[in-house]
Scaffold this motif. Structure first.
Motif, short mmCIF file in Angstrom:
data_model
loop_
_atom_site.label_atom_id
_atom_site.label_comp_id
_atom_site.label_asym_id
_atom_site.label_seq_id
_atom_site.Cartn_x
_atom_site.Cartn_y
_atom_site.Cartn_z
N GLY A 352 39.10 40.14 23.81
CA GLY A 352 38.84 41.34 24.59
C GLY A 352 39.95 41.62 25.57
N MET A 353 40.48 42.85 25.52
CA MET A 353 41.47 43.32 26.50
C MET A 353 40.74 44.08 27.60
N HIS A 354 41.36 44.17 28.76
CA HIS A 354 40.73 44.86 29.89
C HIS A 354 41.75 45.74 30.60
N ASN A 355 41.32 46.36 31.71
CA ASN A 355 42.22 47.30 32.37
C ASN A 355 43.37 46.57 33.08
N ILE A 356 44.43 47.31 33.34
CA ILE A 356 45.61 46.76 34.00
C ILE A 356 45.57 47.18 35.46
N VAL A 357 45.58 46.19 36.36
CA VAL A 357 45.48 46.45 37.80
C VAL A 357 46.59 45.70 38.51
N GLU A 358 47.21 46.36 39.47
CA GLU A 358 48.23 45.68 40.27
C GLU A 358 47.55 44.67 41.19
N ARG A 359 47.99 43.40 41.08
CA ARG A 359 47.39 42.32 41.86
C ARG A 359 48.49 41.45 42.47
N PRO A 360 48.21 40.83 43.61
CA PRO A 360 49.18 39.90 44.19
C PRO A 360 49.17 38.58 43.43
N VAL A 361 50.34 38.15 42.97
CA VAL A 361 50.46 36.89 42.25
C VAL A 361 51.65 36.10 42.80
N ALA A 362 51.61 34.80 42.61
CA ALA A 362 52.71 33.93 43.06
C ALA A 362 53.77 33.86 41.97
N VAL A 363 55.02 34.26 42.32
CA VAL A 363 56.15 34.22 41.39
C VAL A 363 57.29 33.47 42.06
N ASN A 364 57.62 32.29 41.52
CA ASN A 364 58.69 31.46 42.09
C ASN A 364 58.49 31.20 43.58
N GLY A 365 57.25 30.91 43.94
CA GLY A 365 56.96 30.58 45.33
C GLY A 365 56.79 31.77 46.24
N LYS A 366 56.86 32.98 45.73
CA LYS A 366 56.71 34.17 46.56
C LYS A 366 55.57 35.04 46.01
N VAL A 367 54.92 35.77 46.91
CA VAL A 367 53.84 36.67 46.50
C VAL A 367 54.44 38.01 46.10
N GLU A 368 54.15 38.44 44.87
CA GLU A 368 54.61 39.73 44.36
C GLU A 368 53.44 40.50 43.78
N ILE A 369 53.58 41.81 43.75
CA ILE A 369 52.56 42.68 43.16
C ILE A 369 52.95 42.92 41.71
N ARG A 370 52.09 42.52 40.77
CA ARG A 370 52.37 42.67 39.35
C ARG A 370 51.19 43.33 38.64
N PRO A 371 51.46 44.07 37.55
CA PRO A 371 50.36 44.64 36.75
C PRO A 371 49.72 43.54 35.90
N ILE A 372 48.49 43.23 36.19
CA ILE A 372 47.80 42.10 35.56
C ILE A 372 46.64 42.59 34.69
N MET A 373 46.51 41.99 33.51
CA MET A 373 45.36 42.24 32.65
C MET A 373 44.64 40.92 32.42
#
Length: 420
Positions: A352-373
């Motif tokens: 099952g796929m779901h909607n894509i929402v911008e969420r804060p995620v940890a990338v290389n030790g930093k918090v970034e806003i990414r489109p997450i499904m």
């Protein structure tokens, strides 16, 4: 000559179908190959076509259950030549009558109403439906002017001042006061679907596992090459093709997810026939894309477009609905954040796929806003273990987040170079 039109067979195991609705009326003059009625079975919706031109005589009521190969209607071919000859005079007669009747005061009022209705605000979706049906705002508003006993009883039960007040507040009260209940007969397709869904819950050890996918790479790829993709292949590049292709490659790494139980045996097809869930006005349908493992993204997009159009028009054949080995469903188009999709038997897994929402995620030790499904995989735990189910989703995640891996069969390019 009288020609009998028989009910077609949707499949080998089906002996009865429901004649859902007649598209023509008794006594109509029809053309050869014209669609006469819609027939519903527990697997698909079929069209009843006229094998010859002529006057049609209906022998079965709409909503009636009939046997396959029984006669639904007949066509008198002696009237075949009247189909076109009646069309032009009828239009001229209608124009003459309408022109004559406009001179009456009653019709003058109607003309004024038509002009007023033409200025009515119509939503884009409603306008599209009206265009498809060949209707305008005047047709809709006039169609709502019929007063039935239900409306009379409703007004009788309201306070006297409510029946004469035209203020916005009274209109709102009238709307809220309604307690009507609409009843619809379940279609054969809907009844069969409900039975299958309940049987899955009762007869399988269904479990769901989840993962999240960063859609940044795929979204950037689509944005960069969308126009060139359309010019080259004549179809838009969507998200579904990426996930279907990634799922097929992941099935090679985890073949048990593509397996199914047949009595006391486990069947593991080496091909990947992916069923794609499509929501239609008559219920959920799952047409199948054959041999996904041999297709590119443009092939999948063309297949998706064709199957979706046929599903919404109720034109899918039985051969297009059966034989899938794995299913992909996309609740994200309706705004779903997370769900546990139900397995499509006799298959053992569904993604099952779901909607894509911008969420804060940890990338290389930093918090970034990414489109997450969020991705979900429901599977039959009787034959699919946690290692395969979790590993399958992880493999899909890796390929979506790094689309270049789709070219290496889901493997890491660096590992391939090193022979690992």
């Amino acid at each position: 000559m009288i020609v009998e039109i028989k009910v077609p067979t949707p499949g080998e195991s089906i002996s009865e179908v429901e004649l859902a609705s007649w598209i023509v009326s008794d006594g109509d003059i029809v053309e050869k190959d014209q669609e006469l009625a819609e027939i519903e079975s527990d697997k698909a919706t079929l069209s009843l076509l006229a094998t010859e031109a002529g006057k049609v005589k209906l022998l079965v009521e709409a909503g009636e259950t009939v046997a396959v190969d029984s006669v639904a209607c007949s066509v008198d071919t002696d009237f075949a030549g009247e189909a076109k000859s009646k069309t032009a005079p009828a239009k001229e007669e209608t124009k003459a009558e309408s022109k004559k009747e406009i001179e009456t005061p009653k019709e003058a009022i109607k003309t004024k109403e038509t002009l007023e209705h033409s200025n009515a605000k119509v939503s884009p979706l409603a306008q599209k439906l009206m265009d498809e049906a060949g209707m305008n705002a005047d047709d809709i508003i006039n169609g709502l002017k019929r007063i039935s006993t239900k409306e009379v009883e409703l007004v009788k039960g309201l306070p006297a001042e409510s029946t004469v007040s035209n203020s916005p507040s009274s209109t709102f009260v009238d709307a809220v006061a309604g307690r009507e209940v609409e009843r619809q007969k379940m279609t054969t397709l809907r009844k069969k679907l409900s039975q299958r869904l309940v049987s899955v819950k009762n007869e399988t050890a269904m479990l769901t596992t989840f993962n999240e996918v960063d859609m940044s790479a795929v979204m950037a790829l689509r944005k960069k090459y969308q126009s060139k993709f359309i010019d080259t292949h004549g179809v838009k590049l969507g998200f579904m093709s990426f996930f279907i292709k990634a799922a097929s490659l992941a099935l090679k790494h985890h073949p048990m997810v593509n397996a199914m139980i047949d009595q006391e045996e486990i069947v593991m097809p080496e091909y990947h026939d992916v069923s794609v869930a499509v929501q239609t006005p008559k219920g959920l349908m799952v047409p199948v894309i054959r041999n996904v493992e041999t297709q590119g993204l443009h092939d999948l997009e063309l297949s998706l477009k064709g199957l979706a159009e046929k599903a919404r028009k109720g034109k899918l054949g039985i051969e297009e609905m059966t034989g899938g080995t794995f299913t992909v469903t996309n609740g994200g188009v309706f705004g779903s954040m997370l769900s546990t999709p139900i397995i499509n038997p006799p298959q053992s897994a569904i993604m099952g796929m779901h909607n894509i929402v911008e969420r804060p995620v940890a990338v290389n030790g930093k918090v970034e806003i990414r489109p997450i499904m969020y991705l979900a995989l429901s599977y039959d735990h009787r034959i699919i273990d946690g290692k395969d189910s979790v590993g399958f989703l992880v493999k899909v995640k890796e390929m979506i987040e790094d689309p270049a891996k789709l070219l290496q069969g889901g493997f890491n390019p660096e590992e391939l170079v090193l022979g690992l």
